[in-house]
Write a protein that holds these residues in place. Structure first.
Motif, PDB file in Angstrom:
ATOM      1  N   VAL A   6       0.893  -1.150   0.000  1.00 18.39           N
ATOM      2  CA  VAL A   6       0.000   0.000   0.000  1.00 18.39           C
ATOM      3  C   VAL A   6       0.934   1.204   0.000  1.00 18.39           C
ATOM      4  O   VAL A   6       1.653   1.436   0.974  1.00 18.39           O
ATOM      5  CB  VAL A   6      -0.907   0.013   1.249  1.00 18.39           C
ATOM      6  CG1 VAL A   6      -1.757   1.274   1.286  1.00 18.39           C
ATOM      7  CG2 VAL A   6      -1.778  -1.229   1.282  1.00 18.39           C
ATOM      8  N   SER A   7       0.948   1.941  -1.111  1.00 21.88           N
ATOM      9  CA  SER A   7       1.918   3.029  -1.231  1.00 21.88           C
ATOM     10  C   SER A   7       1.321   4.239  -1.937  1.00 21.88           C
ATOM     11  O   SER A   7       0.379   4.125  -2.717  1.00 21.88           O
ATOM     12  CB  SER A   7       3.159   2.533  -1.969  1.00 21.88           C
ATOM     13  OG  SER A   7       2.807   1.965  -3.196  1.00 21.88           O
ATOM     14  N   TRP A  13      -3.591   6.503  -3.343  1.00 24.28           N
ATOM     15  CA  TRP A  13      -2.915   5.361  -2.743  1.00 24.28           C
ATOM     16  C   TRP A  13      -3.151   4.156  -3.625  1.00 24.28           C
ATOM     17  O   TRP A  13      -4.256   3.943  -4.110  1.00 24.28           O
ATOM     18  CB  TRP A  13      -3.455   5.103  -1.337  1.00 24.28           C
ATOM     19  CG  TRP A  13      -3.005   6.152  -0.384  1.00 24.28           C
ATOM     20  CD1 TRP A  13      -3.629   7.343  -0.144  1.00 24.28           C
ATOM     21  CD2 TRP A  13      -1.832   6.134   0.402  1.00 24.28           C
ATOM     22  NE1 TRP A  13      -2.904   8.062   0.757  1.00 24.28           N
ATOM     23  CE2 TRP A  13      -1.787   7.350   1.119  1.00 24.28           C
ATOM     24  CE3 TRP A  13      -0.793   5.229   0.578  1.00 24.28           C
ATOM     25  CZ2 TRP A  13      -0.762   7.661   1.985  1.00 24.28           C
ATOM     26  CZ3 TRP A  13       0.220   5.541   1.454  1.00 24.28           C
ATOM     27  CH2 TRP A  13       0.235   6.745   2.143  1.00 24.28           C
ATOM     28  N   GLN A  14      -2.100   3.377  -3.845  1.00 23.07           N
ATOM     29  CA  GLN A  14      -2.206   2.189  -4.686  1.00 23.07           C
ATOM     30  C   GLN A  14      -1.957   0.939  -3.863  1.00 23.07           C
ATOM     31  O   GLN A  14      -1.153   0.940  -2.938  1.00 23.07           O
ATOM     32  CB  GLN A  14      -1.159   2.209  -5.801  1.00 23.07           C
ATOM     33  CG  GLN A  14      -1.477   3.119  -6.928  1.00 23.07           C
ATOM     34  CD  GLN A  14      -0.502   2.943  -8.083  1.00 23.07           C
ATOM     35  OE1 GLN A  14       0.641   2.542  -7.890  1.00 23.07           O
ATOM     36  NE2 GLN A  14      -0.962   3.256  -9.267  1.00 23.07           N
ATOM     37  N   LYS A  28      -7.979   7.525  -0.489  1.00 22.16           N
ATOM     38  CA  LYS A  28      -7.543   7.537   0.910  1.00 22.16           C
ATOM     39  C   LYS A  28      -6.777   6.259   1.235  1.00 22.16           C
ATOM     40  O   LYS A  28      -6.962   5.211   0.612  1.00 22.16           O
ATOM     41  CB  LYS A  28      -8.747   7.638   1.847  1.00 22.16           C
ATOM     42  CG  LYS A  28      -9.626   8.831   1.590  1.00 22.16           C
ATOM     43  CD  LYS A  28      -9.283   9.927   2.525  1.00 22.16           C
ATOM     44  CE  LYS A  28     -10.255  11.084   2.318  1.00 22.16           C
ATOM     45  NZ  LYS A  28      -9.928  12.202   3.128  1.00 22.16           N
ATOM     46  N   LYS A  29      -5.945   6.355   2.258  1.00 19.05           N
ATOM     47  CA  LYS A  29      -5.104   5.229   2.660  1.00 19.05           C
ATOM     48  C   LYS A  29      -5.911   4.076   3.273  1.00 19.05           C
ATOM     49  O   LYS A  29      -5.648   2.912   2.975  1.00 19.05           O
ATOM     50  CB  LYS A  29      -4.061   5.726   3.664  1.00 19.05           C
ATOM     51  CG  LYS A  29      -2.994   4.729   4.020  1.00 19.05           C
ATOM     52  CD  LYS A  29      -2.006   5.404   4.955  1.00 19.05           C
ATOM     53  CE  LYS A  29      -0.768   4.593   5.151  1.00 19.05           C
ATOM     54  NZ  LYS A  29       0.192   5.312   6.011  1.00 19.05           N
ATOM     55  N   ARG A  30      -6.881   4.397   4.110  1.00 24.49           N
ATOM     56  CA  ARG A  30      -7.639   3.347   4.794  1.00 24.49           C
ATOM     57  C   ARG A  30      -8.325   2.379   3.829  1.00 24.49           C
ATOM     58  O   ARG A  30      -8.200   1.162   3.986  1.00 24.49           O
ATOM     59  CB  ARG A  30      -8.654   3.950   5.758  1.00 24.49           C
ATOM     60  CG  ARG A  30      -9.506   2.874   6.432  1.00 24.49           C
ATOM     61  CD  ARG A  30     -10.363   3.429   7.488  1.00 24.49           C
ATOM     62  NE  ARG A  30      -9.502   3.675   8.627  1.00 24.49           N
ATOM     63  CZ  ARG A  30      -9.955   3.973   9.835  1.00 24.49           C
ATOM     64  NH1 ARG A  30     -11.236   4.092  10.042  1.00 24.49           N
ATOM     65  NH2 ARG A  30      -9.120   4.167  10.824  1.00 24.49           N
ATOM     66  N   PRO A  31      -9.050   2.856   2.804  1.00 28.88           N
ATOM     67  CA  PRO A  31      -9.646   1.908   1.859  1.00 28.88           C
ATOM     68  C   PRO A  31      -8.587   1.073   1.119  1.00 28.88           C
ATOM     69  O   PRO A  31      -8.823  -0.091   0.794  1.00 28.88           O
ATOM     70  CB  PRO A  31     -10.418   2.788   0.880  1.00 28.88           C
ATOM     71  CG  PRO A  31     -10.627   4.071   1.583  1.00 28.88           C
ATOM     72  CD  PRO A  31      -9.483   4.228   2.529  1.00 28.88           C
ATOM     73  N   GLN A  51       3.373   8.385   3.584  1.00 25.72           N
ATOM     74  CA  GLN A  51       3.300   9.310   2.451  1.00 25.72           C
ATOM     75  C   GLN A  51       4.677   9.552   1.827  1.00 25.72           C
ATOM     76  O   GLN A  51       4.801   9.724   0.621  1.00 25.72           O
ATOM     77  CB  GLN A  51       2.683  10.642   2.898  1.00 25.72           C
ATOM     78  CG  GLN A  51       2.439  11.626   1.758  1.00 25.72           C
ATOM     79  CD  GLN A  51       1.391  11.136   0.773  1.00 25.72           C
ATOM     80  OE1 GLN A  51       0.357  10.609   1.168  1.00 25.72           O
ATOM     81  NE2 GLN A  51       1.642  11.288  -0.499  1.00 25.72           N
ATOM     82  N   ASP A  52       5.744   9.511   2.639  1.00 19.59           N
ATOM     83  CA  ASP A  52       7.089   9.744   2.119  1.00 19.59           C
ATOM     84  C   ASP A  52       7.730   8.492   1.525  1.00 19.59           C
ATOM     85  O   ASP A  52       8.876   8.514   1.087  1.00 19.59           O
ATOM     86  CB  ASP A  52       8.002  10.351   3.192  1.00 19.59           C
ATOM     87  CG  ASP A  52       8.273   9.407   4.368  1.00 19.59           C
ATOM     88  OD1 ASP A  52       7.811   8.250   4.345  1.00 19.59           O
ATOM     89  OD2 ASP A  52       8.950   9.854   5.314  1.00 19.59           O
TER      90      ASP A  52
END
Length: 62
Positions: A6-7, A13-14, A28-31, A51-52
């Motif tokens: 997850v990046s 976010w992929q 979003k990161k959570r999904p 994020q970095d």
């Protein structure tokens, strides 16, 4: 064992399989994390990045 990452990618976010195959894109990161857990089978590794791009956590699905 498959590894899912997850990046961050641009403004999203992929979820990607190790080796570059994109599974999904999310705003979003959570999904994205949830999708990685849905895709993974027991014994697969899920690597979540910040994020970095640094690794936030790495877990094995049980």
């Amino acid at each position: 064992m498959t590894e899912y990452h997850v990046s961050p990618a641009a403004n999203q976010w992929q979820v990607k399989k190790k080796g570059g195959s994109v599974v999904s894109n999310h705003r979003k990161k959570r999904p994205a994390r949830e999708r990685a857990h849905e895709e993974a089978s027991p014994g697969d590794r899920i690597v979540v990045h910040r994020q970095d791009g640094t690794i936030q956590e790495s877990t094995e699905k049980s």
